[in-house]
Design an enzyme around this catalytic site. Structure first.
Site, PDB file in Angstrom:
ATOM      1  N   HIS A   1       0.834  -1.207   0.000  1.00 60.94           N
ATOM      2  CA  HIS A   1       0.000   0.000   0.000  1.00 60.94           C
ATOM      3  C   HIS A   1       0.868   1.257   0.000  1.00 60.94           C
ATOM      4  O   HIS A   1       0.590   2.217  -0.708  1.00 60.94           O
ATOM      5  CB  HIS A   1      -0.938   0.012   1.211  1.00 60.94           C
ATOM      6  CG  HIS A   1      -2.246  -0.651   0.942  1.00 60.94           C
ATOM      7  ND1 HIS A   1      -2.367  -2.018   0.852  1.00 60.94           N
ATOM      8  CD2 HIS A   1      -3.483  -0.140   0.714  1.00 60.94           C
ATOM      9  CE1 HIS A   1      -3.627  -2.309   0.586  1.00 60.94           C
ATOM     10  NE2 HIS A   1      -4.322  -1.205   0.498  1.00 60.94           N
TER      11      HIS A   1
ATOM     12  N   LYS B   1     -10.051  -7.199   8.021  1.00 61.38           N
ATOM     13  CA  LYS B   1     -10.754  -7.467   9.280  1.00 61.38           C
ATOM     14  C   LYS B   1     -10.627  -6.251  10.182  1.00 61.38           C
ATOM     15  O   LYS B   1      -9.647  -5.525  10.132  1.00 61.38           O
ATOM     16  CB  LYS B   1     -10.182  -8.694   9.989  1.00 61.38           C
ATOM     17  CG  LYS B   1      -8.754  -8.496  10.459  1.00 61.38           C
ATOM     18  CD  LYS B   1      -8.400  -9.298  11.700  1.00 61.38           C
ATOM     19  CE  LYS B   1      -6.896  -9.263  11.903  1.00 61.38           C
ATOM     20  NZ  LYS B   1      -6.355  -9.216  13.178  1.00 61.38           N
TER      21      LYS B   1
END
Lengths: 182, 280
Positions: A40, A105
């Site tokens: 990322h 999550k």
């Protein structure tokens, strides 16, 4: 729940996405990308310096996961979601640039929620710590860039009926704040 | 005096790394089996069922229960009658970790420098704690600690006047904030007293106490049960989707402390808490 499985394809039509509600369980099928912290950071650095990305993120699904190495007879090793909050810093920029679907999550921050609402995205939650079982949903796997990152390299994987829970829907409803939705 | 070759320690470390990543603690399994009988939240039931199937598959196929195969932490209690031979014990331990993670198809998750973040590609180094004890054995406790839960752990230097209420509030606040990120149902390891580093260390050891044990101190035994009950009322539940099982156990370890202090560490451990023990 097994009997009326809601199967979703990664080539999802907008109207189907708009019907999904936080707390719903769906089974996702199709091609997705794996990218976590280090990838990322690199993707956002590329965007910031106006350089092309190594893969097109437009209308794609990114799963925050770094798998285990596969045994020779396996397609991929154990694979499950990592904590999404660490991607919060990067996600709005990726969403602005076309990414729509994220799998991880845990909690997302307000900025990510706003981006999801604005660009009609979805945050899916995969079942954390069920990684041996989830590896059986993967049909193929290939590292496509940042190989030097080891388990954090970006992979393209083909999944079949990966069980997911809608975490944040296109209206911005968050399953963790709205447990009554379940 | 008993001579122990460090190559034996290396082999044990290697085996424990692999075994703990494939085989879930039987007490965790039993806790799930009990819960599924009484849980009324359907989603929670479904998640626990998935966890049980995942545990079965990992054990049957020798594959990791979770993709985060953790950072390896070792507690070595070395008898003072032991003489270690055959090389450097830290090197032997790290070699055991590297071989276990390579041969066991476990994920390599360690970066050499916390800022430059280059992966060491063999999951070393481990975090190693040596204790010298009586006797001529070596007791090895090994943990493969995942960072979803490690990241949600906290330490606070409370004031003596904060008392037990302060401790309780800090534990509950930490568990609430951890929520789904820590991969519940969690084990809550608490260290109280000592100094800053001592409370963190005994909190870590608390996370690998047997889920079925009982605190030797009746005061803390009672508090462990009370806190467990409080936490399980929070409705965080398996994977954070609600339910009665947010924590499988609260374990509190204490140590004498300074007249001015009340250090508290809360170390959270996930639903696959991996640890094994061996005595050489």
């Amino acid at each position: 729940m097994e009997n009326n499985k809601k199967i979703l394809y990664t080539t999802i039509q907008n109207r189907d996405i708009n019907n999904l509600r936080a707390g719903e369980m769906v089974y996702l099928t199709g091609d997705i990308y794996l990218a976590r912290d280090a990838a990322h950071k690199k993707l956002v650095e590329l965007i910031d310096s106006n350089k092309p990305l190594p893969f097109d993120i437009k209308n794609q699904v990114v799963y925050y996961a770094g798998p285990c190495p596969n045994r020779p007879e396996q397609v991929i090793g154990s694979i499950g979601p990592t904590t999404s909050a660490r991607m919060d810093l990067y996600s709005p920029k990726l969403i602005e640039n076309g990414l729509i679907y994220m799998i991880g999550k845990g909690y997302r921050n307000e900025k990510v929620k706003e981006s999801i609402k604005k660009y009609k995205g979805i945050y899916f939650i995969a079942i954390s710590g069920a990684a041996a079982l989830m590896s059986k949903c993967v049909e193929s796997s290939k590292v496509i860039c940042f190989e030097e990152l080891g388990t954090e390299a970006v992979r393209k994987i083909k999944i079949k009926e990966l069980p997911l829970i809608v975490g944040i829907d296109t209206l911005g409803n968050d399953v963790y704040n709205n447990k009554f939705l379940l | 005096m008993r001579e122990i070759n460090v190559s034996i320690i290396k082999e044990v470390v290697k085996d424990l790394c692999m075994s703990c990543n494939y085989n879930v603690d039987k007490n965790i399994r039993n806790c799930f089996l009990e819960n599924i009988k009484v849980e009324t939240n359907n989603m929670a039931k479904e998640i626990i069922d998935i966890y049980l199937k995942n545990q079965d598959l990992a054990r049957e196929e020798n594959i990791p229960i979770c993709q985060d195969t953790g950072m390896v932490i070792l507690f070595l209690d070395i008898g003072q009658e032991v003489h270690l031979v055959g090389g450097n014990i830290k090197e032997a331990i790290n070699l055991g970790v590297a071989q276990g993670y390579e041969e066991g198809y476990l994920r390599k998750s360690i970066v050499l420098d916390p800022i430059n973040r280059i992966n060491t590609k063999n999951n070393t180094p481990a975090v190693i704690h040596f204790n010298i004890v009586e006797g001529n054995n070596i007791r090895i406790r090994l943990l493969a600690k995942g960072f979803g839960s490690e990241n949600m752990s906290k330490l606070k230097m409370l004031k003596p006047s904060d008392g037990y209420e302060g401790i309780k509030n800090f534990i509950l606040e930490t568990v609430k904030e951890a929520g789904p990120n820590a991969c519940p149902p969690i084990i809550v390891g608490v260290g109280i007293g000592g100094t800053m580093e001592k409370c963190a260390l005994i909190a870590k050891e608390a996370t690998i106490r047997s889920l079925t044990d009982k605190n030797e101190d009746p005061f803390w035994a009672k508090k462990e049960l009370e806190l467990l009950e409080e936490i399980n009322k929070l409705n965080i539940g398996p994977a954070g989707f609600g339910g009665n099982l947010t924590s499988m156990g609260v374990k509190i370890n204490t140590y004498p402390t300074h007249i001015a202090g009340l250090p508290v560490a809360v170390n959270i451990s996930c639903h696959v808490t991996r640890h094994e023990e061996k005595i050489i």
